[in-house]
Design a protein around this motif. Structure first.
Motif, PDB file in Angstrom:
ATOM      1  N   ILE A 143       0.923  -1.019   0.149  1.00 22.38           N
ATOM      2  CA  ILE A 143      -0.103   0.027  -0.032  1.00 22.38           C
ATOM      3  C   ILE A 143       0.770   1.237  -0.135  1.00 22.38           C
ATOM      4  CG2 ILE A 143      -1.668   1.251   1.385  1.00 22.38           C
ATOM      5  CD1 ILE A 143      -2.688  -1.463   2.349  1.00 22.38           C
ATOM      6  N   ALA A 144       2.001   1.265   1.076  1.00 20.38           N
ATOM      7  CA  ALA A 144       2.941   2.502   0.870  1.00 20.38           C
ATOM      8  C   ALA A 144       3.622   2.638  -0.366  1.00 20.38           C
ATOM      9  CB  ALA A 144       3.870   2.135   1.982  1.00 20.38           C
ATOM     10  N   VAL A 145       3.968   1.532  -1.287  1.00 20.93           N
ATOM     11  CA  VAL A 145       4.779   1.611  -2.365  1.00 20.93           C
ATOM     12  C   VAL A 145       3.966   2.364  -3.413  1.00 20.93           C
ATOM     13  CG1 VAL A 145       6.037   0.319  -4.281  1.00 20.93           C
ATOM     14  CG2 VAL A 145       6.511  -0.039  -1.497  1.00 20.93           C
ATOM     15  N   SER A 146       2.764   1.600  -3.362  1.00 21.16           N
ATOM     16  CA  SER A 146       1.743   1.994  -4.709  1.00 21.16           C
ATOM     17  C   SER A 146       0.569   3.188  -4.282  1.00 21.16           C
ATOM     18  CB  SER A 146       0.927   0.721  -4.860  1.00 21.16           C
ATOM     19  OG  SER A 146       0.171   0.368  -3.797  1.00 21.16           O
ATOM     20  N   GLY A 147       0.973   3.847  -3.102  1.00 22.09           N
ATOM     21  CA  GLY A 147       0.143   4.926  -2.785  1.00 22.09           C
ATOM     22  C   GLY A 147      -1.167   4.982  -2.906  1.00 22.09           C
ATOM     23  N   ARG A 148      -1.659   3.725  -2.353  1.00 20.89           N
ATOM     24  CA  ARG A 148      -3.137   3.615  -2.364  1.00 20.89           C
ATOM     25  C   ARG A 148      -3.866   4.258  -1.149  1.00 20.89           C
ATOM     26  NH1 ARG A 148      -4.084  -2.193  -5.279  1.00 20.89           N
ATOM     27  NH2 ARG A 148      -1.614  -2.409  -6.043  1.00 20.89           N
ATOM     28  N   THR A 149      -3.979   5.272  -1.050  1.00 22.36           N
ATOM     29  CA  THR A 149      -4.470   6.152   0.020  1.00 22.36           C
ATOM     30  C   THR A 149      -6.006   5.592   0.413  1.00 22.36           C
ATOM     31  OG1 THR A 149      -5.220   8.009  -1.399  1.00 22.36           O
ATOM     32  CG2 THR A 149      -3.063   8.079  -0.417  1.00 22.36           C
ATOM     33  N   GLU A 150      -6.774   5.003  -0.418  1.00 23.02           N
ATOM     34  CA  GLU A 150      -8.148   4.600   0.306  1.00 23.02           C
ATOM     35  C   GLU A 150      -8.050   3.611   1.271  1.00 23.02           C
ATOM     36  OE1 GLU A 150      -6.917   1.792  -3.527  1.00 23.02           O
ATOM     37  OE2 GLU A 150      -6.400   3.751  -2.906  1.00 23.02           O
ATOM     38  N   LEU A 154       1.349   5.167   6.418  1.00 22.34           N
ATOM     39  CA  LEU A 154       0.746   6.699   6.724  1.00 22.34           C
ATOM     40  C   LEU A 154       1.745   7.862   6.509  1.00 22.34           C
ATOM     41  CD1 LEU A 154      -1.201   5.761   9.871  1.00 22.34           C
ATOM     42  CD2 LEU A 154      -2.214   6.175   7.722  1.00 22.34           C
ATOM     43  N   ALA A 155       3.012   7.365   6.701  1.00 21.19           N
ATOM     44  CA  ALA A 155       4.056   8.712   6.458  1.00 21.19           C
ATOM     45  C   ALA A 155       4.231   8.723   4.991  1.00 21.19           C
ATOM     46  CB  ALA A 155       5.456   8.220   7.245  1.00 21.19           C
ATOM     47  N   THR A 156       4.124   7.843   4.422  1.00 18.96           N
ATOM     48  CA  THR A 156       4.595   7.977   2.789  1.00 18.96           C
ATOM     49  C   THR A 156       3.258   8.807   2.163  1.00 18.96           C
ATOM     50  OG1 THR A 156       3.315   5.903   2.283  1.00 18.96           O
ATOM     51  CG2 THR A 156       5.810   5.990   2.459  1.00 18.96           C
ATOM     52  N   PHE A 157       2.030   8.480   2.880  1.00 17.69           N
ATOM     53  CA  PHE A 157       0.862   9.288   2.124  1.00 17.69           C
ATOM     54  C   PHE A 157       0.966  10.722   2.414  1.00 17.69           C
ATOM     55  CE2 PHE A 157      -2.215   5.495   3.141  1.00 17.69           C
ATOM     56  CZ  PHE A 157      -1.670   4.683   2.258  1.00 17.69           C
ATOM     57  N   GLY A 158       1.269  11.271   3.576  1.00 21.23           N
ATOM     58  CA  GLY A 158       1.894  12.589   3.584  1.00 21.23           C
ATOM     59  C   GLY A 158       0.832  13.588   4.018  1.00 21.23           C
ATOM     60  N   THR A 159      -0.014  13.511   4.399  1.00 24.38           N
ATOM     61  CA  THR A 159      -1.252  14.438   4.632  1.00 24.38           C
ATOM     62  C   THR A 159      -1.616  14.677   6.260  1.00 24.38           C
ATOM     63  OG1 THR A 159      -3.256  13.103   4.656  1.00 24.38           O
ATOM     64  CG2 THR A 159      -1.995  13.564   2.631  1.00 24.38           C
ATOM     65  N   LEU A 178      12.992   4.275   5.948  1.00 29.25           N
ATOM     66  CA  LEU A 178      12.178   3.353   5.280  1.00 29.25           C
ATOM     67  C   LEU A 178      11.371   3.683   4.321  1.00 29.25           C
ATOM     68  CD1 LEU A 178      11.123   1.314   8.574  1.00 29.25           C
ATOM     69  CD2 LEU A 178      12.917   0.743   6.975  1.00 29.25           C
ATOM     70  N   CYS A 179      10.762   5.100   4.632  1.00 28.76           N
ATOM     71  CA  CYS A 179       9.932   5.623   3.398  1.00 28.76           C
ATOM     72  C   CYS A 179      10.838   5.876   2.217  1.00 28.76           C
ATOM     73  CB  CYS A 179       9.401   7.040   4.066  1.00 28.76           C
ATOM     74  SG  CYS A 179       8.340   6.848   5.148  1.00 28.76           S
ATOM     75  N   ALA A 180      12.136   6.176   2.337  1.00 29.77           N
ATOM     76  CA  ALA A 180      13.057   6.077   1.203  1.00 29.77           C
ATOM     77  C   ALA A 180      12.927   4.805   0.275  1.00 29.77           C
ATOM     78  CB  ALA A 180      14.123   6.635   1.593  1.00 29.77           C
ATOM     79  N   VAL A 181      13.088   3.859   1.279  1.00 22.79           N
ATOM     80  CA  VAL A 181      13.076   2.324   0.628  1.00 22.79           C
ATOM     81  C   VAL A 181      11.614   2.290  -0.302  1.00 22.79           C
ATOM     82  CG1 VAL A 181      13.017  -0.104   0.843  1.00 22.79           C
ATOM     83  CG2 VAL A 181      14.829   1.402   2.078  1.00 22.79           C
TER      84      VAL A 181
END
Length: 215
Positions: free
Chosen positions: A76-83, A108-113, A191-194
């Motif tokens: 989910i983090a990698v593909s950015g599926r904010t749903e 949640l950190a990768t979603f960034g909001t 980890l978010c960078a990965v």
């Protein structure tokens, strides 16, 4: 209630997405100790898998055990599926099992909001009041601090006041390390960078990561 066909599908998904190369064991701090070559191979395969798996299949994995949930959260983090934002927030807050909470925080950190900040803050509000529990407080604070730095916010400030909830949790049982909160923010940032590296290998364009602040 799980039915036989549900369990059969879950097993198939585990074999395809969770078990290969013991992926579920490597999603976390182990990634940061890999050689450049091994990490490049791992992130390429992770990104491709994150683009292949469907939202329904992710939902099935999130209904499994910690291995399945941890792997799904990284996809989910990698593909950015904010749903899946609210679902991950619910799983983090429930803390029904070990080992997956850090992955929820990374996602949640990768979603960034600010919506993600609110979910992390809700977790800290509950579990920093339980110094007897050593769950994912460090990862959640690190993720919240990371979002604060990126969004120019101060959602973590109230937890870090002198004698505040963070200090009370650190001082309570069981014995906890006393690293600076910035250390946890740096760890989650790595980890978010990965996850970002892996996102470059997601082939399904409809799953491209949203830009910071969107979603």
């Amino acid at each position: 209630m799980h039915h036989a066909h549900d369990e059969s599908e879950l097993l198939k998904l585990i074999r395809r997405y969770v078990a290969p190369g013991q992926r579920y064991l490597k999603l976390g701090g182990s990634l940061l100790g890999m050689s450049d070559r091994d990490r490049a191979t791992f992130t390429r395969k992770l990104g491709r898998a994150a683009g292949e798996i469907s939202s329904r299949e992710l939902d099935v994995l999130l209904g499994g055990g910690w291995r399945e949930r941890k792997t799904a959260a990284w996809f989910i983090a990698v593909s950015g599926r904010t749903e899946f934002r609210e679902r991950l927030g619910e799983l983090l807050l429930a803390s029904e099992g070990p080992y997956a909470g850090q992955a929820y925080c990374v996602a949640l950190a990768t979603f960034g909001t600010s919506a993600d900040s609110a979910l992390l803050a809700a977790y800290l509000d509950r579990y920093l009041r339980r110094p007897d529990l050593f769950y994912d407080q460090q990862a959640a604070l690190g993720a919240l601090l990371l979002l604060d730095s990126r969004l120019g916010a101060g959602h973590a400030d109230r937890f870090l006041t002198p004698d505040g909830l963070w200090q009370q949790w650190v001082d309570g049982p069981p014995g906890k390390d006393r690293d600076s909160p910035d250390v946890y923010a740096g760890f989650i940032a790595r980890l978010c960078a990965v996850a970002d590296e892996s996102a470059g290998h997601v082939r399904a364009r409809r799953w491209r990561r949203p830009t910071l602040g969107s979603g």
